[in-house]
Motif scaffolding. Structure first.
Motif, PDB file in Angstrom:
ATOM      1  N   GLY A  62       0.905  -1.515  -0.204  1.00 12.61           N
ATOM      2  CA  GLY A  62      -0.282  -0.372   0.152  1.00 12.61           C
ATOM      3  C   GLY A  62       1.001   0.892   0.147  1.00 12.61           C
ATOM      4  O   GLY A  62       1.616   1.312   0.999  1.00 12.61           O
ATOM      5  N   SER A  63       0.237   2.168  -0.727  1.00 11.40           N
ATOM      6  CA  SER A  63       1.393   3.221  -1.192  1.00 11.40           C
ATOM      7  C   SER A  63       1.600   3.781   0.477  1.00 11.40           C
ATOM      8  O   SER A  63       3.022   4.196   0.614  1.00 11.40           O
ATOM      9  CB  SER A  63       0.898   4.309  -2.349  1.00 11.40           C
ATOM     10  N   ALA A  64       0.926   4.639   1.115  1.00  8.17           N
ATOM     11  CA  ALA A  64       1.361   5.699   2.292  1.00  8.17           C
ATOM     12  C   ALA A  64       1.997   4.661   3.297  1.00  8.17           C
ATOM     13  O   ALA A  64       2.559   5.076   3.694  1.00  8.17           O
ATOM     14  CB  ALA A  64      -0.150   5.992   2.090  1.00  8.17           C
ATOM     15  N   ALA A  65       1.441   3.148   3.016  1.00 13.59           N
ATOM     16  CA  ALA A  65       1.984   2.154   4.039  1.00 13.59           C
ATOM     17  C   ALA A  65       3.131   1.894   4.174  1.00 13.59           C
ATOM     18  O   ALA A  65       3.940   1.479   4.787  1.00 13.59           O
ATOM     19  CB  ALA A  65       0.919   1.147   4.086  1.00 13.59           C
ATOM     20  N   ASN A  66       3.980   1.328   2.414  1.00 12.55           N
ATOM     21  CA  ASN A  66       5.225   2.074   2.255  1.00 12.55           C
ATOM     22  C   ASN A  66       5.679   3.496   2.861  1.00 12.55           C
ATOM     23  O   ASN A  66       7.384   2.752   3.382  1.00 12.55           O
ATOM     24  CB  ASN A  66       5.459   1.711   1.001  1.00 12.55           C
ATOM     25  N   THR A  67       5.327   4.410   2.480  1.00 11.75           N
ATOM     26  CA  THR A  67       5.978   5.646   2.846  1.00 11.75           C
ATOM     27  C   THR A  67       6.296   5.675   4.528  1.00 11.75           C
ATOM     28  O   THR A  67       7.648   5.726   4.987  1.00 11.75           O
ATOM     29  CB  THR A  67       4.687   6.643   2.496  1.00 11.75           C
ATOM     30  N   VAL A  68       5.446   5.098   5.205  1.00  9.18           N
ATOM     31  CA  VAL A  68       5.006   5.037   7.184  1.00  9.18           C
ATOM     32  C   VAL A  68       6.693   3.945   7.226  1.00  9.18           C
ATOM     33  O   VAL A  68       6.817   4.398   8.158  1.00  9.18           O
ATOM     34  CB  VAL A  68       4.262   5.184   7.799  1.00  9.18           C
ATOM     35  N   ALA A  69       6.879   3.246   7.192  1.00  9.87           N
ATOM     36  CA  ALA A  69       7.314   2.024   6.656  1.00  9.87           C
ATOM     37  C   ALA A  69       8.431   2.360   6.466  1.00  9.87           C
ATOM     38  O   ALA A  69      10.030   2.698   7.475  1.00  9.87           O
ATOM     39  CB  ALA A  69       7.579   0.574   5.761  1.00  9.87           C
ATOM     40  N   GLY A  70       9.101   2.770   5.483  1.00 10.36           N
ATOM     41  CA  GLY A  70      10.116   4.234   5.220  1.00 10.36           C
ATOM     42  C   GLY A  70      10.675   4.947   6.475  1.00 10.36           C
ATOM     43  O   GLY A  70      11.907   4.666   6.557  1.00 10.36           O
ATOM     44  N   ILE A  71       9.864   5.725   6.472  1.00 12.91           N
ATOM     45  CA  ILE A  71       9.727   6.837   7.544  1.00 12.91           C
ATOM     46  C   ILE A  71      10.249   6.541   8.848  1.00 12.91           C
ATOM     47  O   ILE A  71      11.288   6.638   9.708  1.00 12.91           O
ATOM     48  CB  ILE A  71       9.363   7.636   7.562  1.00 12.91           C
ATOM     49  N   ALA A  72       9.721   4.764   9.393  1.00  8.66           N
ATOM     50  CA  ALA A  72      10.098   4.273  10.308  1.00  8.66           C
ATOM     51  C   ALA A  72      11.881   3.493  10.168  1.00  8.66           C
ATOM     52  O   ALA A  72      12.261   3.701  11.175  1.00  8.66           O
ATOM     53  CB  ALA A  72       8.887   2.693  10.703  1.00  8.66           C
ATOM     54  N   ALA A  73      11.827   3.218   8.513  1.00  8.47           N
ATOM     55  CA  ALA A  73      13.214   2.241   9.234  1.00  8.47           C
ATOM     56  C   ALA A  73      14.076   3.394   9.034  1.00  8.47           C
ATOM     57  O   ALA A  73      15.408   3.057   9.251  1.00  8.47           O
ATOM     58  CB  ALA A  73      13.093   1.755   7.634  1.00  8.47           C
ATOM     59  N   LEU A  74      14.016   4.321   8.885  1.00 11.06           N
ATOM     60  CA  LEU A  74      14.925   5.282   9.235  1.00 11.06           C
ATOM     61  C   LEU A  74      14.328   6.596  10.755  1.00 11.06           C
ATOM     62  O   LEU A  74      15.748   7.309  11.044  1.00 11.06           O
ATOM     63  CB  LEU A  74      14.475   7.136   8.383  1.00 11.06           C
ATOM     64  N   GLY A  75      14.350   5.810  11.580  1.00 12.96           N
ATOM     65  CA  GLY A  75      13.945   6.324  12.651  1.00 12.96           C
ATOM     66  C   GLY A  75      12.484   7.272  13.187  1.00 12.96           C
ATOM     67  O   GLY A  75      12.871   7.385  14.645  1.00 12.96           O
ATOM     68  N   GLY A  76      11.903   7.636  12.632  1.00 12.77           N
ATOM     69  CA  GLY A  76      10.992   8.506  12.949  1.00 12.77           C
ATOM     70  C   GLY A  76       9.286   7.637  13.513  1.00 12.77           C
ATOM     71  O   GLY A  76       9.659   6.251  13.051  1.00 12.77           O
ATOM     72  N   LYS A  77       9.078   8.058  14.143  1.00  9.27           N
ATOM     73  CA  LYS A  77       7.389   7.947  14.927  1.00  9.27           C
ATOM     74  C   LYS A  77       6.670   7.691  14.047  1.00  9.27           C
ATOM     75  O   LYS A  77       6.643   9.096  13.674  1.00  9.27           O
ATOM     76  CB  LYS A  77       7.781   7.816  15.940  1.00  9.27           C
ATOM     77  N   CYS A  78       6.115   6.608  14.033  1.00 12.68           N
ATOM     78  CA  CYS A  78       4.522   6.683  12.681  1.00 12.68           C
ATOM     79  C   CYS A  78       3.987   5.792  12.719  1.00 12.68           C
ATOM     80  O   CYS A  78       3.952   5.447  13.572  1.00 12.68           O
ATOM     81  CB  CYS A  78       5.204   6.103  10.941  1.00 12.68           C
ATOM     82  N   GLY A  79       2.436   6.598  12.739  1.00 11.24           N
ATOM     83  CA  GLY A  79       1.447   5.793  12.500  1.00 11.24           C
ATOM     84  C   GLY A  79       0.198   5.916  11.386  1.00 11.24           C
ATOM     85  O   GLY A  79       0.298   6.595  10.870  1.00 11.24           O
ATOM     86  N   PHE A  80      -0.503   4.172  11.252  1.00  9.67           N
ATOM     87  CA  PHE A  80      -0.859   4.278   9.814  1.00  9.67           C
ATOM     88  C   PHE A  80      -2.396   3.703  10.033  1.00  9.67           C
ATOM     89  O   PHE A  80      -3.311   3.322  11.208  1.00  9.67           O
ATOM     90  CB  PHE A  80      -0.058   3.021   9.115  1.00  9.67           C
ATOM     91  N   ILE A  81      -3.469   4.664   9.677  1.00 10.12           N
ATOM     92  CA  ILE A  81      -4.293   4.259   9.655  1.00 10.12           C
ATOM     93  C   ILE A  81      -5.525   3.775   8.237  1.00 10.12           C
ATOM     94  O   ILE A  81      -4.930   4.092   7.355  1.00 10.12           O
ATOM     95  CB  ILE A  81      -5.812   5.141  10.155  1.00 10.12           C
TER      96      ILE A  81
END
Length: 332
Positions: A62-81
């Protein structure tokens, strides 16, 4: 405005990707538009196409899910709905996204339709042709929104793909209201030309109403949005409607326009393009992570280019190397 609890909170399609190699002749014989995405509207048609796939790789996407997965891998804190069904694929999606450290609290939907899946055919040149059955993801209701999570995200990130079904479109409009009321920034990706063909008037109104702070597009999408064949004219026109415009240009790099100033970066070199699935998603990950960290537009673009280069060097839309280490080596 209170401090943000999360760097980025995204709303998008909760999809399990199924990737398989295919020849150009197969793409043509099946009537697909190579390099693009088409929707499959019935479970029967989805099952029939799936049966024609060769050996595949299954991974939550999923497009946005891929994006937050990438941010999390970079060390960011993310949420997904995002909405899944109460089935095996839904369990896989929920496990995968939580396993990478993303807050995901959306309850599974009972009954039909099944969890969404995207069948991705990768041709020898690395181009991906996507066939998406949206399934349960298109039934995300306003009641599923975690408003505290949205209000706590420094940036709310929305994908254009999810604008197509009516129910999640209402949910995303509500999410924009919640985010803006909390004083946060709203980012939007146009996702695909077909989304603009169906909802271009909506997207243009979001911009003209000042509801979008960061807009992501590729060359074809920005041309379609601005209804012109002149790329520079399209960029200039869109940049007047949004505080920060980001346009990706594949091997030609990327550019951003903020406060009338255009910034460009070259594409990050790769030894071989294996699979372009997720390139735009991971570019957005790098860029948004840079913005959440307070970095410059130039640095954010470079971070996006580095993430995109990593993901196109292998199959799948999730990173396979330590992105934090990679970014420290290349950007600092």
């Amino acid at each position: 405005m209170t401090d943000a609890s999360h760097d980025v909170v995204a709303i998008g399609n909760a999809i399990v990707d199924v990737l398989a190699q295919a020849e150009d002749t197969f793409i043509a014989d099946e009537g697909m538009n190579k390099g693009s995405m088409q929707l499959i509207f019935s479970a029967e048609d989805a099952d029939a196409l799936y049966a024609k796939m060769g050996p595949g790789h299954e991974i939550s996407g999923g497009s946005a899910a891929n994006t937050v997965a990438g941010i999390a891998a970079l060390g960011g804190k993310c949420g997904f709905i995002g909405q899944v069904a109460d089935d095996e694929l839904g369990q896989i999606f929920a496990h995968d996204i939580r396993a990478v450290g993303i807050d995901y609290t959306t309850e599974a939907r009972p009954g039909d339709p099944t969890t969404a899946r995207c069948m991705i055919f990768v041709t020898p040149d690395g181009q991906r042709t996507m066939n998406t059955f949206l399934g349960a993801s298109q039934y995300l209701p306003e009641t599923a929104l975690d408003r505290d999570l949205i209000a706590g995200g420094a940036i709310l990130y929305l994908e254009g793909y999810l604008w197509d079904p009516e129910e999640p479109r209402r949910a995303m409009r509500t999410a924009i209201e919640v985010s803006r009321k909390a004083g946060r920034r709203v980012a939007f990706t146009l996702s695909d030309v077909f989304c603009i063909e169906r909802h271009g008037d909506d997207f243009r109104k979001l911009l003209s109403d000042g509801l979008i702070d960061i807009l992501f597009a590729n060359e074809n999408e920005i041309l379609a949005l601005c209804q012109t064949d002149d790329l520079d004219a399209a960029i200039d026109r869109a940049a007047k409607e949004v505080p920060l415009l980001v346009v990706t240009r594949s091997e030609k790099g990327a550019l951003a326009v903020k406060d009338g100033e255009r910034v460009t970066v070259a594409a990050e070199p790769v030894d071989k393009v294996v699979d372009t699935t997720g390139a735009g998603d991971l570019f957005a990950a790098g860029f948004l992570h840079g913005q959440a960290q307070g970095r410059s537009v130039k640095d954010s673009l470079r971070m996006g280019a580095i993430c995109a280069a990593e993901v196109i060097s292998h199959y799948g839309a999730r990173p396979e190397v330590d992105l934090k280490k990679l970014m420290a080596e290349k950007v600092g």
